[in-house]
Design an enzyme around this catalytic site. Structure first.
Site, mmCIF file in Angstrom:
data_model
loop_
_atom_site.group_PDB
_atom_site.id
_atom_site.type_symbol
_atom_site.label_atom_id
_atom_site.label_comp_id
_atom_site.label_asym_id
_atom_site.label_seq_id
_atom_site.Cartn_x
_atom_site.Cartn_y
_atom_site.Cartn_z
ATOM 1 N N MET A 174 17.038 40.056 32.496
ATOM 2 C CA MET A 174 15.820 40.825 32.168
ATOM 3 C C MET A 174 16.135 42.306 31.962
ATOM 4 S SD MET A 174 12.111 40.816 33.963
ATOM 5 C CE MET A 174 12.618 41.182 35.634
ATOM 6 N N LEU A 175 16.782 42.925 32.939
ATOM 7 C CA LEU A 175 17.121 44.346 32.801
ATOM 8 C C LEU A 175 18.258 44.535 31.793
ATOM 9 C CD1 LEU A 175 16.721 47.275 33.724
ATOM 10 C CD2 LEU A 175 18.396 46.839 35.544
ATOM 11 N N ILE A 213 31.770 37.300 36.812
ATOM 12 C CA ILE A 213 32.060 38.388 37.775
ATOM 13 C C ILE A 213 32.655 37.869 39.088
ATOM 14 C CG2 ILE A 213 30.339 39.968 36.830
ATOM 15 C CD1 ILE A 213 28.592 39.316 39.349
ATOM 16 N N THR A 266 19.205 36.237 41.520
ATOM 17 C CA THR A 266 17.903 36.856 41.796
ATOM 18 C C THR A 266 16.818 35.867 42.267
ATOM 19 O OG1 THR A 266 17.435 36.727 39.425
ATOM 20 C CG2 THR A 266 18.236 38.825 40.242
ATOM 21 N N THR A 270 18.346 46.474 45.626
ATOM 22 C CA THR A 270 16.967 46.021 45.851
ATOM 23 C C THR A 270 16.335 46.588 47.118
ATOM 24 O OG1 THR A 270 15.724 44.003 46.406
ATOM 25 C CG2 THR A 270 18.025 43.988 46.949
ATOM 26 N N ASP A 271 15.007 46.599 47.141
ATOM 27 C CA ASP A 271 14.249 46.953 48.349
ATOM 28 C C ASP A 271 14.470 45.937 49.469
ATOM 29 O OD1 ASP A 271 12.944 45.128 46.619
ATOM 30 O OD2 ASP A 271 11.030 45.436 47.626
ATOM 31 N N TYR A 280 19.147 36.712 50.206
ATOM 32 C CA TYR A 280 19.237 37.597 49.033
ATOM 33 C C TYR A 280 19.475 39.046 49.485
ATOM 34 C CZ TYR A 280 17.563 40.317 44.986
ATOM 35 O OH TYR A 280 17.450 41.224 43.959
ATOM 36 N N LYS A 313 22.849 41.255 48.866
ATOM 37 C CA LYS A 313 22.753 42.480 48.058
ATOM 38 C C LYS A 313 23.264 43.677 48.851
ATOM 39 C CE LYS A 313 21.195 43.028 44.380
ATOM 40 N NZ LYS A 313 21.857 42.988 43.040
#
Ligand SMILES: NC(=O)c1ccc[n+]([C@@H]2O[C@H](COP(=O)([O-])OP(=O)(O)OC[C@H]3O[C@@H](n4cnc5c(N)ncnc54)[C@H](OP(=O)(O)O)[C@@H]3O)[C@@H](O)[C@H]2O)c1
Length: 300
Positions: free
Chosen positions: A16-17, A41, A66, A105-106, A135, A139
């Site tokens: 998406m990004l 990766i 994600t 991420t938050d 997650y 991260k």
């Protein structure tokens, strides 16, 4: 392409990004190479082989695992993508002296907020990370691995939506056109982020360096401005979409609680991020969430 232009490797260019960034880099004329699953990766040898004859000055990593709920039962794959992969990329960047921009991420925070005088304040970059989901933990480990490359930027974002991937805005538009009513949680507070704004900010970081005013390496927060609940977000999506004709019939938008909609991974109750650091460093004013939503919906 002029000699001054940076050589950029965009990893995860089909997400998406990543797609948003690919299009923006093309538009701005910045020379870049995009890869996705074709350069894995999680395979350090593949990364080393790829950079071998390419003089990248910048690497942007948009690849990640994600699927927040799925991650709870798919721990190893999630860890390989969110922690091991970024470590491989950082090692690769370090070996060729490239600057690395990595997305986080938050969810690295526990979502309880930093409470002062009974009121939660937005999380700052140096607040203690305390992830409570697979997650979030992977991260956070990815962030630590990325910082092994001293020329790294980590941008933590949240509630990301855009044209090129599944997201809350797209889901709401679909449901609002299908149903007579939707119920949306009203006890989780955060900030939406339009991928278009985030992509522009990433390009700003690269441009600042090219213009001789590089910003310091380290962790930054970026979302749109404002703190709202998912219900408030849905209500605004509905109001704007009705005006624009994107939702063609009436649909009641009602609040509910997290307890009514349990998820496999815990969701942060409070995840508003303080963006002062990136605004000051780049000299930018981050648009409010409802303004960016309008710009996004108008372009749909
Ligand atoms: N989405 C959000 O709400 C949100 C919120 C906060 C932070 N973030 C962070 O923002 C960043 C961008 O998120 P996004 O939503 O744009 O992600 P995304 O749409 O899920 O894109 C990730 C991309 O990475 C690719 N990929 C998967 N495995 C790979 C591998 N082994 N090697 C190379 N590429 C691989 C994916 O391919 P496949 O699609 O084929 O798997 C996909 O194209 C991520 O770091 C994410 O953690 C996102």
């Amino acid at each position: 392409m002029s000699k001054q232009e940076p050589q950029i490797w965009l990893i995860g260019c089909k997400g998406m990004l990543g797609t948003e960034l690919s299009l923006l880099l093309q538009k701005t004329g910045l020379a870049f190479t995009g890869t996705d699953r074709d350069v894995d990766i999680t395979n350090p040898a593949a990364l080393v082989e790829f950079v071998k004859s390419r003089p990248f000055a910048w690497i942007i990593n948009c690849a990640a695992y994600t699927a927040v709920d799925k991650a709870e039962d798919d721990i190893e794959t999630c860890r390989r993508l969110n922690a091991v992969g970024p470590g491989n990329i950082a090692a690769c960047a370090k070996s060729v002296g490239a600057r690395l921009i990595h997305l986080s991420t938050d969810y690295v925070f526990d979502g309880k907020g930093i409470v002062a005088d009974g009121i939660a304040r937005p999380y700052r970059e140096d607040d203690t990370a305390y992830p409570v989901s697979v997650y979030g933990r992977t991260k956070r480990d990815g962030e630590i691995a990325v910082l092994e490359n001293p020329r790294s930027y980590i941008i933590r974002t949240a509630w990301l939506y855009g044209k090129y991937g599944p997201n809350f805005v797209a889901t709401m538009l679909r449901l609002m056109n299908e149903r007579t009513g939707v119920k949306v949680v009203n006890d989780q507070q955060g900030s939406p982020t339009w991928a278009g704004d985030l992509a522009a900010t990433i390009v700003e970081i690269i441009n600042a360096e090219s213009c001789g005013r590089p910003i310091p390496y380290g962790v930054y927060h970026y979302t749109n401005q404002g703190g709202i609940t998912w219900f408030e977000f849905a209500r605004e999506i509905y109001a704007q979409s009705r005006t624009l004709g994107l939702v063609k019939k009436d649909c009641a938008v009602n609040p509910c609680t997290t307890a009514e909609y349990p998820t496999r991974a815990p969701r942060p109750a409070y995840s508003v991020l303080d963006k002062t650091k990136i605004e000051t460093a780049l000299g930018i004013v981050i648009p409010p969430w409802n303004e960016s939503l309008r710009r996004y919906l108008r372009a749909e």
